[in-house]
Design an enzyme around this catalytic site. Structure first.
Site, PDB file in Angstrom:
ATOM      1  N   GLU A  29       0.828  -1.215   0.000  1.00 51.73           N
ATOM      2  CA  GLU A  29       0.000   0.000   0.000  1.00 51.73           C
ATOM      3  C   GLU A  29       0.862   1.265   0.000  1.00 51.73           C
ATOM      4  O   GLU A  29       2.029   1.229   0.407  1.00 51.73           O
ATOM      5  CB  GLU A  29      -0.935   0.012   1.209  1.00 51.73           C
ATOM      6  N   LYS A  90      -6.071  10.161   1.348  1.00 59.42           N
ATOM      7  CA  LYS A  90      -6.176   8.721   1.603  1.00 59.42           C
ATOM      8  C   LYS A  90      -7.322   8.204   0.741  1.00 59.42           C
ATOM      9  O   LYS A  90      -8.435   8.724   0.802  1.00 59.42           O
ATOM     10  CB  LYS A  90      -6.479   8.570   3.096  1.00 59.42           C
ATOM     11  N   ASP A 142     -17.861   2.708  13.349  1.00 58.25           N
ATOM     12  CA  ASP A 142     -16.616   2.847  12.593  1.00 58.25           C
ATOM     13  C   ASP A 142     -15.927   1.488  12.443  1.00 58.25           C
ATOM     14  O   ASP A 142     -15.265   0.997  13.352  1.00 58.25           O
ATOM     15  CB  ASP A 142     -15.692   3.857  13.283  1.00 58.25           C
ATOM     16  N   SER A 144     -13.438  -0.407   9.633  1.00 60.39           N
ATOM     17  CA  SER A 144     -12.618  -0.105   8.458  1.00 60.39           C
ATOM     18  C   SER A 144     -13.124  -0.816   7.212  1.00 60.39           C
ATOM     19  O   SER A 144     -13.489  -2.000   7.253  1.00 60.39           O
ATOM     20  CB  SER A 144     -11.170  -0.529   8.721  1.00 60.39           C
ATOM     21  N   ASP A 146     -11.275  -1.878   5.134  1.00 58.89           N
ATOM     22  CA  ASP A 146     -10.338  -2.987   4.906  1.00 58.89           C
ATOM     23  C   ASP A 146     -11.060  -4.319   5.139  1.00 58.89           C
ATOM     24  O   ASP A 146     -10.946  -5.256   4.347  1.00 58.89           O
ATOM     25  CB  ASP A 146      -9.138  -2.923   5.870  1.00 58.89           C
ATOM     26  N   LYS A 163      -4.329  -3.062  13.678  1.00 58.40           N
ATOM     27  CA  LYS A 163      -3.715  -2.001  14.480  1.00 58.40           C
ATOM     28  C   LYS A 163      -4.130  -2.101  15.942  1.00 58.40           C
ATOM     29  O   LYS A 163      -5.285  -2.307  16.265  1.00 58.40           O
ATOM     30  CB  LYS A 163      -4.116  -0.636  13.911  1.00 58.40           C
TER      31      LYS A 163
HETATM   32  N1  PSU Z   1      -0.732   3.262   8.702  1.00 57.17           N
HETATM   33  C1  PSU Z   1      -0.756   4.460   9.274  1.00 57.17           C
HETATM   34  N2  PSU Z   1      -1.839   5.224   9.144  1.00 57.17           N
HETATM   35  C2  PSU Z   1      -2.918   4.814   8.437  1.00 57.17           C
HETATM   36  C3  PSU Z   1      -2.895   3.540   7.833  1.00 57.17           C
HETATM   37  C4  PSU Z   1      -1.787   2.811   7.992  1.00 57.17           C
HETATM   38  O1  PSU Z   1       0.216   4.814   9.939  1.00 57.17           O
HETATM   39  O2  PSU Z   1      -3.878   5.565   8.302  1.00 57.17           O
HETATM   40  C5  PSU Z   1      -4.050   3.078   7.079  1.00 57.17           C
HETATM   41  C6  PSU Z   1      -3.928   1.785   6.271  1.00 57.17           C
HETATM   42  O3  PSU Z   1      -3.787   2.182   4.938  1.00 57.17           O
HETATM   43  C7  PSU Z   1      -5.277   1.123   6.519  1.00 57.17           C
HETATM   44  C8  PSU Z   1      -6.109   2.301   6.909  1.00 57.17           C
HETATM   45  O4  PSU Z   1      -5.737   0.485   5.368  1.00 57.17           O
HETATM   46  O5  PSU Z   1      -5.253   3.072   7.689  1.00 57.17           O
HETATM   47  C9  PSU Z   1      -7.362   1.996   7.661  1.00 57.17           C
HETATM   48  O6  PSU Z   1      -8.030   3.210   7.873  1.00 57.17           O
HETATM   49  P1  PSU Z   1      -9.526   3.235   8.410  1.00 57.17           P
HETATM   50  O7  PSU Z   1      -9.436   2.754   9.815  1.00 57.17           O
HETATM   51  O8  PSU Z   1      -9.958   4.673   8.282  1.00 57.17           O
HETATM   52  O9  PSU Z   1     -10.271   2.311   7.505  1.00 57.17           O
HETATM   53 MN    MN Z   2     -13.162   4.337   9.649  1.00 55.59          MN
END
Ligand code: PSU
Ligand code: MN
Length: 314
Positions: A29, A90, A142, A144, A146, A163
């Site tokens: 990514e 993003k 919320d 993700s 993903d 994470k």
């Molecule tokens: N690593 C970081 N910050 C981020 C991400 C990764 O230090 O924001 C990203 C990754 O790309 C992951 C995304 O796919 O955060 C998920 O974000 P969200 O929780 O908004 O779906």
């Molecule tokens: Mn989100």
């Protein structure tokens, strides 16, 4: 190589050659370059991650969007431009069609990267920590993209779990409900990004590369239309103790809430706040876990490509 006729791709010569010869490629990514670490550590880490994939025996393909095209296999100058470019948005799965239509530059998340990887014919993807179910999701909703994208894209995803700032128990529940296989490679626990364990046992453990490759192919042969998650924990010497960050994470999430941070901005805000409170310790661990995951991804992709060469793709 065939890609979707209506989606313009710019595939690097190295990646397209590897794919046409059936050699292993690992997609990566670009959101970690623009939203993970500050310059120049972000560019250095992106290069180190690519080298780690090569050490594993595969060809790296970092993915981004620019000028209405999906770049597959960013060049050094692409990485430099993204690492220094201010305010590169993003781009997750649902943002991808709009970003392409508007010809905007965008950094892909895990979700949009697996979309692009599948279309480009790359069956492997590596990232340190996937997104998941956020703490408090029962009221914020919320979750993700993903996770939802994993239910739709046939890609093997190598990661160090999700994470640490997330609700990892609920993240595992979501993956189970949606029939996404989760296998921990040479470890018993589901890891937590820069911590070696989430405190949850993994649904399964596999120690042999060939068995992982076979299980991935079995999943798709059985009609599974989802991703296949393989986890590998951060190396012990780079890892952060849970106790060291738990209170800091709780405070960072509370601060995000107080500051009215919502939606796509939450992950970055919380991670930055945790990093500031730990004096940069978590971003150093973040870089280390990205590199380790990429190397393991590079190795497992080799076993998978070998299996496909013997038995053909499913
Ligand atoms: N690593 C970081 N910050 C981020 C991400 C990764 O230090 O924001 C990203 C990754 O790309 C992951 C995304 O796919 O955060 C998920 O974000 P969200 O929780 O908004 O779906
Ligand atoms: Mn989100």
């Amino acid at each position: 190589m065939t890609t979707h006729p209506h989606v313009p791709f710019v595939v690097s010569a190295e990646v397209s050659e590897a794919l046409s010869e059936g050699r292993p490629v690992v997609a990566l990514e670009s959101n970690v370059i623009t939203h993970g670490l500050p310059y120049p550590q972000n560019a250095e880490t992106a290069h180190a991650v690519e080298s780690a994939v090569r050490r594993g025996g595969s060809v790296p393909a970092t993915i981004a969007v620019e000028d209405g095209k999906i770049l597959v296999g960013m060049t050094d100058s692409d990485i430099e431009r993204f690492a220094t470019g201010p305010d590169i948005p993003k781009v997750s799965s649902r943002d991808l069609p709009v970003a392409l239509a508007q010809g905007r530059r965008g950094a892909l998340t895990v979700a949009s990267s697996v979309v692009a990887a599948e279309l480009a014919g790359i069956p492997f993807f590596a990232s340190a920590g996937i997104g998941g179910v956020h703490r408090g999701a029962e009221t914020s909703m919320d979750i993700s993209s993903d996770l939802v994208q994993f239910t739709r894209s046939k890609v093997a995803v190598v990661c160090a779990g999700a994470k640490k700032i997330l609700d990892l128990g609920l993240t595992l529940e979501f993956l189970e409900t949606h029939c996404v296989p989760v296998v921990s490679y040479r470890s018993d626990d589901f890891p937590a990004f820069y911590c070696r364990s989430s405190g949850f046992r993994s649904p399964s453990r596999v120690d042999e590369d060939e068995v992982i490759a076979r299980a991935i192919e079995n999943h798709w042969a059985l009609g599974g239309h989802s991703s296949f998650l393989i986890t590998t924990p951060i190396e012990a010497e780079d890892a952060i103790d849970s106790e060291e960050v738990d209170a800091v994470i709780t405070e960072a999430i509370a601060a995000a809430d107080r500051d009215g941070v919502r939606g796509q901005a939450v992950t970055k805000y919380v991670m930055r706040a945790v990093d500031a409170a730990t004096h940069g310790r978590t971003s150093r661990a973040n870089a280390a876990v990205l590199i380790n995951t990429a190397e393991v991804g590079g190795r497992l992709a080799v076993a998978h490509a070998r299996l496909r060469a013997e038995s053909g793709p499913v």
